[in-house]
Motif scaffolding. Structure first.
Motif, PDB file in Angstrom:
ATOM      1  N   LEU A  65       5.111  -8.235  -6.882  1.00  0.00           N
ATOM      2  CA  LEU A  65       4.576  -7.485  -6.299  1.00  0.00           C
ATOM      3  C   LEU A  65       3.579  -6.187  -7.186  1.00  0.00           C
ATOM      4  O   LEU A  65       3.231  -5.840  -8.169  1.00  0.00           O
ATOM      5  CB  LEU A  65       5.997  -6.331  -6.161  1.00  0.00           C
ATOM      6  N   LEU A  66       3.126  -6.406  -5.875  1.00  0.00           N
ATOM      7  CA  LEU A  66       1.195  -5.643  -6.029  1.00  0.00           C
ATOM      8  C   LEU A  66       1.267  -4.309  -5.304  1.00  0.00           C
ATOM      9  O   LEU A  66       1.400  -4.490  -4.458  1.00  0.00           O
ATOM     10  CB  LEU A  66       0.357  -6.129  -5.895  1.00  0.00           C
ATOM     11  N   SER A  67       0.969  -3.494  -6.686  1.00  0.00           N
ATOM     12  CA  SER A  67       1.049  -2.221  -4.776  1.00  0.00           C
ATOM     13  C   SER A  67      -0.056  -1.608  -5.805  1.00  0.00           C
ATOM     14  O   SER A  67      -0.265  -1.258  -6.857  1.00  0.00           O
ATOM     15  CB  SER A  67       2.088  -1.382  -6.562  1.00  0.00           C
ATOM     16  N   PHE A  68      -0.803  -0.851  -4.145  1.00  0.00           N
ATOM     17  CA  PHE A  68      -1.849  -0.276  -4.202  1.00  0.00           C
ATOM     18  C   PHE A  68      -1.856   1.140  -4.511  1.00  0.00           C
ATOM     19  O   PHE A  68      -1.354   1.250  -2.953  1.00  0.00           O
ATOM     20  CB  PHE A  68      -2.729  -0.972  -3.835  1.00  0.00           C
ATOM     21  N   THR A  69      -2.493   2.225  -4.599  1.00  0.00           N
ATOM     22  CA  THR A  69      -2.374   3.272  -4.820  1.00  0.00           C
ATOM     23  C   THR A  69      -3.416   4.242  -4.192  1.00  0.00           C
ATOM     24  O   THR A  69      -4.413   3.736  -4.450  1.00  0.00           O
ATOM     25  CB  THR A  69      -2.054   3.612  -6.449  1.00  0.00           C
ATOM     26  N   GLU A  70      -3.096   5.652  -4.090  1.00  0.00           N
ATOM     27  CA  GLU A  70      -4.528   6.331  -3.423  1.00  0.00           C
ATOM     28  C   GLU A  70      -5.204   6.591  -4.813  1.00  0.00           C
ATOM     29  O   GLU A  70      -6.585   6.089  -4.450  1.00  0.00           O
ATOM     30  CB  GLU A  70      -4.127   7.467  -3.539  1.00  0.00           C
TER      31      GLU A  70
ATOM     32  N   ALA B 163       1.305  -1.373  -0.163  1.00  0.00           N
ATOM     33  CA  ALA B 163      -0.166   0.422  -0.037  1.00  0.00           C
ATOM     34  C   ALA B 163       0.996   1.207   0.040  1.00  0.00           C
ATOM     35  O   ALA B 163       1.711   1.477   0.517  1.00  0.00           O
ATOM     36  CB  ALA B 163      -0.733   0.259   1.017  1.00  0.00           C
ATOM     37  N   THR B 164       0.641   2.126  -1.082  1.00  0.00           N
ATOM     38  CA  THR B 164       1.834   3.291  -0.989  1.00  0.00           C
ATOM     39  C   THR B 164       1.413   4.237  -0.309  1.00  0.00           C
ATOM     40  O   THR B 164       2.852   4.707  -0.181  1.00  0.00           O
ATOM     41  CB  THR B 164       1.508   4.132  -2.367  1.00  0.00           C
ATOM     42  N   ALA B 165       0.281   4.343   0.971  1.00  0.00           N
ATOM     43  CA  ALA B 165       0.734   5.032   2.003  1.00  0.00           C
ATOM     44  C   ALA B 165       0.444   4.434   3.301  1.00  0.00           C
ATOM     45  O   ALA B 165      -0.212   5.285   4.489  1.00  0.00           O
ATOM     46  CB  ALA B 165      -0.546   6.158   1.737  1.00  0.00           C
ATOM     47  N   ASP B 166       1.177   3.187   3.735  1.00  0.00           N
ATOM     48  CA  ASP B 166       0.446   2.351   4.329  1.00  0.00           C
ATOM     49  C   ASP B 166       1.557   3.374   5.737  1.00  0.00           C
ATOM     50  O   ASP B 166       2.807   3.478   5.857  1.00  0.00           O
ATOM     51  CB  ASP B 166       1.512   1.279   4.185  1.00  0.00           C
ATOM     52  N   LEU B 167       0.641   3.048   7.194  1.00  0.00           N
ATOM     53  CA  LEU B 167       1.709   4.353   7.670  1.00  0.00           C
ATOM     54  C   LEU B 167       2.632   3.050   8.653  1.00  0.00           C
ATOM     55  O   LEU B 167       2.607   3.360   9.716  1.00  0.00           O
ATOM     56  CB  LEU B 167      -0.539   4.206   8.546  1.00  0.00           C
TER      57      LEU B 167
ATOM     58  N   GLU C 218      -6.567   4.057  -6.103  1.00  0.00           N
ATOM     59  CA  GLU C 218      -7.488   2.750  -7.108  1.00  0.00           C
ATOM     60  C   GLU C 218      -7.797   2.556  -5.298  1.00  0.00           C
ATOM     61  O   GLU C 218      -9.036   1.729  -5.483  1.00  0.00           O
ATOM     62  CB  GLU C 218      -6.351   1.685  -6.697  1.00  0.00           C
ATOM     63  N   GLY C 219      -7.617   3.311  -4.995  1.00  0.00           N
ATOM     64  CA  GLY C 219      -8.173   3.435  -3.661  1.00  0.00           C
ATOM     65  C   GLY C 219      -7.159   2.639  -2.205  1.00  0.00           C
ATOM     66  O   GLY C 219      -8.159   1.807  -1.295  1.00  0.00           O
ATOM     67  N   GLY C 220      -6.627   1.689  -2.531  1.00  0.00           N
ATOM     68  CA  GLY C 220      -5.610   0.828  -1.991  1.00  0.00           C
ATOM     69  C   GLY C 220      -4.637   1.128  -1.434  1.00  0.00           C
ATOM     70  O   GLY C 220      -3.889   0.595  -1.198  1.00  0.00           O
ATOM     71  N   ASP C 221      -4.561   2.851  -1.190  1.00  0.00           N
ATOM     72  CA  ASP C 221      -2.914   2.945  -0.242  1.00  0.00           C
ATOM     73  C   ASP C 221      -2.901   2.803   1.108  1.00  0.00           C
ATOM     74  O   ASP C 221      -1.571   3.067   1.281  1.00  0.00           O
ATOM     75  CB  ASP C 221      -3.100   4.658  -0.918  1.00  0.00           C
ATOM     76  N   ALA C 222      -4.090   2.517   1.903  1.00  0.00           N
ATOM     77  CA  ALA C 222      -4.103   2.607   3.000  1.00  0.00           C
ATOM     78  C   ALA C 222      -3.163   0.992   3.427  1.00  0.00           C
ATOM     79  O   ALA C 222      -3.473   0.204   2.558  1.00  0.00           O
ATOM     80  CB  ALA C 222      -5.150   2.561   3.463  1.00  0.00           C
ATOM     81  N   HIS C 223      -3.000   0.715   4.843  1.00  0.00           N
ATOM     82  CA  HIS C 223      -2.534  -1.113   4.804  1.00  0.00           C
ATOM     83  C   HIS C 223      -3.851  -1.392   4.907  1.00  0.00           C
ATOM     84  O   HIS C 223      -4.876  -1.344   5.791  1.00  0.00           O
ATOM     85  CB  HIS C 223      -2.499  -0.451   6.189  1.00  0.00           C
ATOM     86  N   CYS C 224      -3.641  -3.006   4.307  1.00  0.00           N
ATOM     87  CA  CYS C 224      -4.511  -4.239   4.425  1.00  0.00           C
ATOM     88  C   CYS C 224      -6.201  -3.404   2.749  1.00  0.00           C
ATOM     89  O   CYS C 224      -6.322  -4.023   2.975  1.00  0.00           O
ATOM     90  CB  CYS C 224      -5.033  -4.554   5.288  1.00  0.00           C
ATOM     91  N   HIS C 225      -5.559  -2.671   2.404  1.00  0.00           N
ATOM     92  CA  HIS C 225      -6.005  -1.592   0.979  1.00  0.00           C
ATOM     93  C   HIS C 225      -7.740  -1.418   1.310  1.00  0.00           C
ATOM     94  O   HIS C 225      -8.299  -2.383   0.696  1.00  0.00           O
ATOM     95  CB  HIS C 225      -6.107  -3.111   0.471  1.00  0.00           C
ATOM     96  N   PRO C 226      -8.326  -1.163   2.527  1.00  0.00           N
ATOM     97  CA  PRO C 226     -10.169  -1.693   2.810  1.00  0.00           C
ATOM     98  C   PRO C 226     -10.475  -0.344   1.610  1.00  0.00           C
ATOM     99  O   PRO C 226     -11.373  -0.411   1.582  1.00  0.00           O
ATOM    100  CB  PRO C 226      -9.455  -0.599   4.082  1.00  0.00           C
ATOM    101  N   GLY C 227      -9.748   0.117   1.941  1.00  0.00           N
ATOM    102  CA  GLY C 227     -10.957   1.397  -0.235  1.00  0.00           C
ATOM    103  C   GLY C 227     -10.735   0.086  -1.329  1.00  0.00           C
ATOM    104  O   GLY C 227     -11.367   1.070  -2.181  1.00  0.00           O
ATOM    105  N   ALA C 228     -10.245  -0.080  -1.151  1.00  0.00           N
ATOM    106  CA  ALA C 228     -10.045  -1.725  -2.398  1.00  0.00           C
ATOM    107  C   ALA C 228      -9.832  -2.975  -2.710  1.00  0.00           C
ATOM    108  O   ALA C 228      -9.401  -4.204  -3.003  1.00  0.00           O
ATOM    109  CB  ALA C 228      -9.122  -0.977  -3.586  1.00  0.00           C
ATOM    110  N   ILE C 229     -10.313  -3.235  -1.424  1.00  0.00           N
ATOM    111  CA  ILE C 229     -10.724  -4.781  -0.934  1.00  0.00           C
ATOM    112  C   ILE C 229     -10.967  -5.844  -1.859  1.00  0.00           C
ATOM    113  O   ILE C 229     -10.411  -6.417  -2.598  1.00  0.00           O
ATOM    114  CB  ILE C 229     -11.367  -4.975   0.482  1.00  0.00           C
ATOM    115  N   ARG C 230     -12.112  -5.258  -2.815  1.00  0.00           N
ATOM    116  CA  ARG C 230     -11.992  -6.064  -3.973  1.00  0.00           C
ATOM    117  C   ARG C 230     -11.166  -6.230  -5.752  1.00  0.00           C
ATOM    118  O   ARG C 230     -10.487  -6.902  -6.253  1.00  0.00           O
ATOM    119  CB  ARG C 230     -13.474  -5.520  -5.387  1.00  0.00           C
ATOM    120  N   LEU C 231     -10.092  -5.315  -5.673  1.00  0.00           N
ATOM    121  CA  LEU C 231      -9.160  -4.655  -6.593  1.00  0.00           C
ATOM    122  C   LEU C 231      -8.122  -5.930  -5.634  1.00  0.00           C
ATOM    123  O   LEU C 231      -7.263  -6.735  -7.009  1.00  0.00           O
ATOM    124  CB  LEU C 231      -8.571  -3.783  -6.288  1.00  0.00           C
ATOM    125  N   ALA C 232      -7.666  -5.512  -4.708  1.00  0.00           N
ATOM    126  CA  ALA C 232      -6.451  -6.735  -3.786  1.00  0.00           C
ATOM    127  C   ALA C 232      -7.479  -7.723  -3.778  1.00  0.00           C
ATOM    128  O   ALA C 232      -6.219  -9.090  -3.833  1.00  0.00           O
ATOM    129  CB  ALA C 232      -7.023  -6.358  -2.107  1.00  0.00           C
TER     130      ALA C 232
END
Length: 100
Positions: A67-72, A40-44, A74-88
């Motif tokens: 490597l799968l990198s999830f971005t803002e 997640a590109t903005a993982d805390l 896509e909504g997946g830039d937070a830890h565990c990609h909560p905004g992009a669960i389907r994508l992840a």
């Protein structure tokens, strides 16, 4: 310290055992099975400056890897990609389909 000749039998033992590993000890290079690393590109919880921990792991793994990198965007830039669960999950299952 717990007996390391046996598999950890509790969550606490597992966490204690996993804390022994680092990027510097060569553990990642000993992995032989295919590896999927998700970032997640903005993982805390991982390195916010410089190279992220998922990217460090990816760099050190010598087995087949992806490597799968999830971005803002896509909504997946937070830890565990909560905004992009389907994508992840889709990315993870696509990797599994391609790998297994």
């Amino acid at each position: 310290m717990a007996d390391t000749s046996q598999e950890p039998s509790t969550d606490r033992e597992f966490l204690a055992e996993s804390a022994r590993y680092s990027f510097k000890d060569g553990s990642a290079a000993k992995i032989t099975c295919p590896v999927l690393v998700c970032e997640a590109t903005a993982d805390l919880f991982y390195s916010a400056t410089g190279e992220s921990d998922p990217r460090k792991l990816y760099r050190h793994v010598t087995a087949p890897k992806k490597l799968l990198s999830f971005t803002e965007e896509e909504g997946g830039d937070a830890h565990c990609h909560p905004g992009a669960i389907r994508l992840a999950v889709a990315g993870i299952f696509d990797w599994l389909d391609d790998t297994i």
